[in-house]
Structure formats: C-alpha cells, structure tokens
Design a protein around this motif. Sequence first.
Motif, mmCIF file in Angstrom:
data_model
loop_
_atom_site.group_PDB
_atom_site.id
_atom_site.type_symbol
_atom_site.label_atom_id
_atom_site.label_comp_id
_atom_site.label_asym_id
_atom_site.label_seq_id
_atom_site.Cartn_x
_atom_site.Cartn_y
_atom_site.Cartn_z
ATOM 1 N N PRO A 155 7.750 -9.199 1.714
ATOM 2 C CA PRO A 155 7.061 -8.458 0.644
ATOM 3 C C PRO A 155 6.133 -9.329 -0.198
ATOM 4 N N LEU A 156 6.445 -10.610 -0.334
ATOM 5 C CA LEU A 156 5.565 -11.493 -1.117
ATOM 6 C C LEU A 156 4.218 -11.665 -0.421
ATOM 7 N N LYS A 157 4.246 -11.770 0.895
ATOM 8 C CA LYS A 157 3.000 -11.892 1.651
ATOM 9 C C LYS A 157 2.190 -10.602 1.556
ATOM 10 N N LEU A 158 2.869 -9.472 1.585
ATOM 11 C CA LEU A 158 2.175 -8.190 1.447
ATOM 12 C C LEU A 158 1.453 -8.098 0.100
ATOM 13 N N LYS A 159 2.107 -8.567 -0.954
ATOM 14 C CA LYS A 159 1.478 -8.559 -2.280
ATOM 15 C C LYS A 159 0.262 -9.483 -2.317
ATOM 16 N N GLU A 160 0.393 -10.625 -1.647
ATOM 17 C CA GLU A 160 -0.723 -11.578 -1.589
ATOM 18 C C GLU A 160 -1.930 -10.956 -0.877
ATOM 19 N N ILE A 161 -1.663 -10.272 0.223
ATOM 20 C CA ILE A 161 -2.745 -9.630 0.980
ATOM 21 C C ILE A 161 -3.370 -8.495 0.166
ATOM 22 N N LYS A 162 -2.531 -7.741 -0.527
ATOM 23 C CA LYS A 162 -3.036 -6.637 -1.345
ATOM 24 C C LYS A 162 -4.103 -7.115 -2.314
ATOM 25 N N MET A 163 -3.929 -8.314 -2.869
ATOM 26 C CA MET A 163 -4.890 -8.814 -3.848
ATOM 27 C C MET A 163 -6.233 -9.196 -3.212
ATOM 28 N N LYS A 164 -6.270 -9.267 -1.872
ATOM 29 C CA LYS A 164 -7.533 -9.547 -1.177
ATOM 30 C C LYS A 164 -8.305 -8.268 -0.856
ATOM 31 N N ILE A 165 -7.641 -7.130 -1.069
ATOM 32 C CA ILE A 165 -8.276 -5.833 -0.831
ATOM 33 C C ILE A 165 -9.158 -5.487 -2.036
ATOM 34 N N PRO A 166 -10.333 -4.905 -1.818
ATOM 35 C CA PRO A 166 -11.141 -4.465 -2.976
ATOM 36 C C PRO A 166 -10.307 -3.612 -3.922
ATOM 37 N N GLU A 167 -10.461 -3.830 -5.204
ATOM 38 C CA GLU A 167 -9.582 -3.217 -6.201
ATOM 39 C C GLU A 167 -9.502 -1.694 -6.074
ATOM 40 N N ASP A 168 -10.598 -1.050 -5.738
ATOM 41 C CA ASP A 168 -10.611 0.412 -5.637
ATOM 42 C C ASP A 168 -9.707 0.946 -4.529
ATOM 43 N N TYR A 169 -9.327 0.081 -3.594
ATOM 44 C CA TYR A 169 -8.562 0.544 -2.427
ATOM 45 C C TYR A 169 -7.169 -0.084 -2.341
ATOM 46 N N ARG A 170 -6.768 -0.839 -3.373
ATOM 47 C CA ARG A 170 -5.462 -1.500 -3.325
ATOM 48 C C ARG A 170 -4.306 -0.501 -3.293
ATOM 49 N N ARG A 171 -4.438 0.561 -4.052
ATOM 50 C CA ARG A 171 -3.362 1.559 -4.053
ATOM 51 C C ARG A 171 -3.250 2.230 -2.682
ATOM 52 N N ASP A 172 -4.390 2.496 -2.034
ATOM 53 C CA ASP A 172 -4.365 3.083 -0.694
ATOM 54 C C ASP A 172 -3.666 2.140 0.289
ATOM 55 N N PHE A 173 -3.985 0.849 0.194
ATOM 56 C CA PHE A 173 -3.341 -0.163 1.032
ATOM 57 C C PHE A 173 -1.829 -0.167 0.812
ATOM 58 N N GLU A 174 -1.424 -0.220 -0.456
ATOM 59 C CA GLU A 174 -0.003 -0.329 -0.795
ATOM 60 C C GLU A 174 0.773 0.906 -0.363
ATOM 61 N N ASN A 175 0.236 2.093 -0.620
ATOM 62 C CA ASN A 175 0.918 3.322 -0.236
ATOM 63 C C ASN A 175 1.122 3.400 1.279
ATOM 64 N N ALA A 176 0.078 3.044 2.036
ATOM 65 C CA ALA A 176 0.175 3.104 3.494
ATOM 66 C C ALA A 176 1.177 2.081 4.020
ATOM 67 N N ALA A 177 1.206 0.883 3.420
ATOM 68 C CA ALA A 177 2.178 -0.139 3.837
ATOM 69 C C ALA A 177 3.596 0.350 3.585
ATOM 70 N N ASN A 178 3.838 0.952 2.429
ATOM 71 C CA ASN A 178 5.179 1.441 2.097
ATOM 72 C C ASN A 178 5.616 2.566 3.032
ATOM 73 N N ILE A 179 4.696 3.479 3.344
ATOM 74 C CA ILE A 179 5.023 4.579 4.244
ATOM 75 C C ILE A 179 5.405 4.035 5.620
ATOM 76 N N ARG A 180 4.647 3.051 6.098
ATOM 77 C CA ARG A 180 4.934 2.481 7.409
ATOM 78 C C ARG A 180 6.304 1.806 7.426
ATOM 79 N N ILE A 181 6.619 1.064 6.367
ATOM 80 C CA ILE A 181 7.902 0.378 6.292
ATOM 81 C C ILE A 181 9.054 1.382 6.260
#
Length: 364
Positions: free
Chosen positions: A311-337
């Motif tokens: 999960p720490l690596k996932l958070k690190e990657i999330k911060m590399k995503i453009p800010e407008d799309y970070r929530r989309d990234f996080e939601n999709a990662a959680n659904i997949r997990i």
Amino acid sequence: GFLYCGSDYTVIGIRLAKVERGKINKTLEMIKKIQPQYRIAALRGVGIYYGYLKNNEFLDDFLNIAERCDDLTKKQLYRGLSISLIAYSTFFDNRSITLNYSNGKNFNIQDILAKVDPSSHCFFREKLGDLISPSIKFRGKKGLNKSKKILRRFANFSLIPSFYNYRLTYNNDDILYWHKRIRKLPNLFKSYFYHALGRAVVARFIAEKETLMSESIYIPDKYKGDFFSGLASASSLYFSKNPENSIEYISTISEKYRKPFIFSLGKALFWKYPYNFKKISKFAGKLSIKEKKAFYEGIGSGAGYMLYWNPLKLKEIKMKIPEDYRRDFENAANIRIQNDEYLAKQEKSTYFRDFEIEHKLLHL
C-alpha cells in the motif's frame, strides 16, 4: 510467487473461525490485526467457514453480526459465505435453491438472502453461475440443447445466476456462428455470453481487426456494448506487448464503446512501464479529457493488481498521477484489490466433477 500469497490468508481466516467457533466478534477482532490488503482474504475465509457448517448452528449469528459491520468487511464476509453456501450444499429442487443440513433442517436460500444486504446478492448469483458454467456448451446440437434446457430452468429460479466469469471455447469461428447459437438462449442470459464472445475473439481483434469489425454487425445493437466490453477486458495483454499501436486499434472502435478499451490501455501501460510516468503521460496526451478518466482508472486497476501487497508503493504512485485524476486512480485500485480472485484462490467450483454438476442441473 507473491500474487498467490493472499490465498494463505483465506486459509488463516477459515482456521481462526474454526478455533474460535461461534465467537464471531472475537474472530473479527483478531483479523483486524492483519494488514488491510490481506485482511480482505481472511474475512472471506471466515465467511467460507460459517457457510460450510452443515448444522447451520451459527448462521443466524453470523448474518446478524455481518449486517452490523462496515461495508467493506460485510461484503468480504458475504463473498466468502456465497462460496460455501453455493458450492458445498445440496441445493436444487423445483424452482428454489434449498440448503439441506445434516441436522435435518432445510432452508430456502431466499430466506437467508432476505437477511443479507441486497448489494451483496451479486456474490451468490456469481457463484451459482460459476457452478453451472462447466455444463453450458455450444458445440454440437446436443450440447446446445442441453445448455438451453439448463438456462431455461434457471431463468425461473429464486436466485438468478450470473455468468460474467464464463469462458467460451473459441476455435476461430466467425461471429455469425456464435450469434446463431447465443440468440437461441433465454434473453435473461444473452448479455453474459456476448460478453464472453468478446473476450474469446480478442486474438482476431489484434490480427484481423477489419474483418472482426465487419462481422460485429451480426451482434444485435442491444448486446454490442456487452460484446465490446468483453473484447476490451481481454485486450490489455495485447496492448502491453505493442503499446505504440494501441491508440490506432482503439480509434477503430465507435466512440460509444471506446471507454473500456481506454481503461484496458491504462492497465496495459502500467504493466509495461510501472514506474515510468514520462512514457505513460505521452499516451495520456493523445486522449480527450473525457477519455483520460478511464485511462487513469485503468492505471489504478493495473497498479492494484500488481501492488496490492504494498500500500505504501500505491500511495507513492498515486502522487505521480495528475491531481485531477488521483481519486479515479485510487478508487480503481481499491476496487481491483477488493475483488481480485488471486486473494482467494480456494473459491472456484473445481471441487466438483463436471458430470456430477450436470446430473443435478438436468434432473431438477
């Protein structure tokens, strides 16, 4: 490999439930000590255990406690319960599914589902579909007629199965061949099998794109979305092997059906370049604003698949995503997990021999 270690936590959940038999709250408190990304699998194990008990001794207690849990915990408990209630019980009669316990008590599964949050009924439908799937065959007149008979009966059952996990055996036949067979099935189930057809023809999509697109006219408009969604879901591996041509392939799809392909491209690019966001951004620059949301959701899904254990690596990657799309990234990662089958390898219906399943299905 690390992708399979989640199943060990399913076993831990089963064993903890067995050791603390009947002490469900205590078991759940113990599981809270497990890291969140593995806790999901352990919770499924608890559900499996309480669905498997043949005397139904603690099932009511389990349901009452599950309903008071937070949404994520509840869903994983019910996912586990669905595995064992459907897979381990003798359950068929005329139009209902009956659980026959060793203490002589019989229960209609609808009486149990009446106590389950409706948002979790899908797990029971999915597991019922998985159990039936080996008996659904399209080759030969005999196989097709048998499949129609099975599906007609289940169209009237109290619990309607779903078949999103169905795998169609494809031998390079044209689309019309399959359409002629799927159209003979009950309307209630056609969308699942057009979706399966889309997954099955993915190799032709890559090798014979124009031919496949021309053949897709045979698919009724009502089910074209299912077909293209299935095709897109199986395209990620091909996109990851040849990402430079992926945009070209996707551009041949009608804009109406393009979103799941953009999602699959995002997954593929994360698998190909997991930490090279300079390359990933190059592809994002070719997409419209509307398409970028699906693109970054796909990246999130790919990251959730590969890095659920970190999960720490996932958070690190999330911060590399453009800010407008970070929530989309996080939601999709959680659904997949939360939904990933690798976290609970024991939940397939391979405990049964195909002929035993078929006997039950055809002699209701």
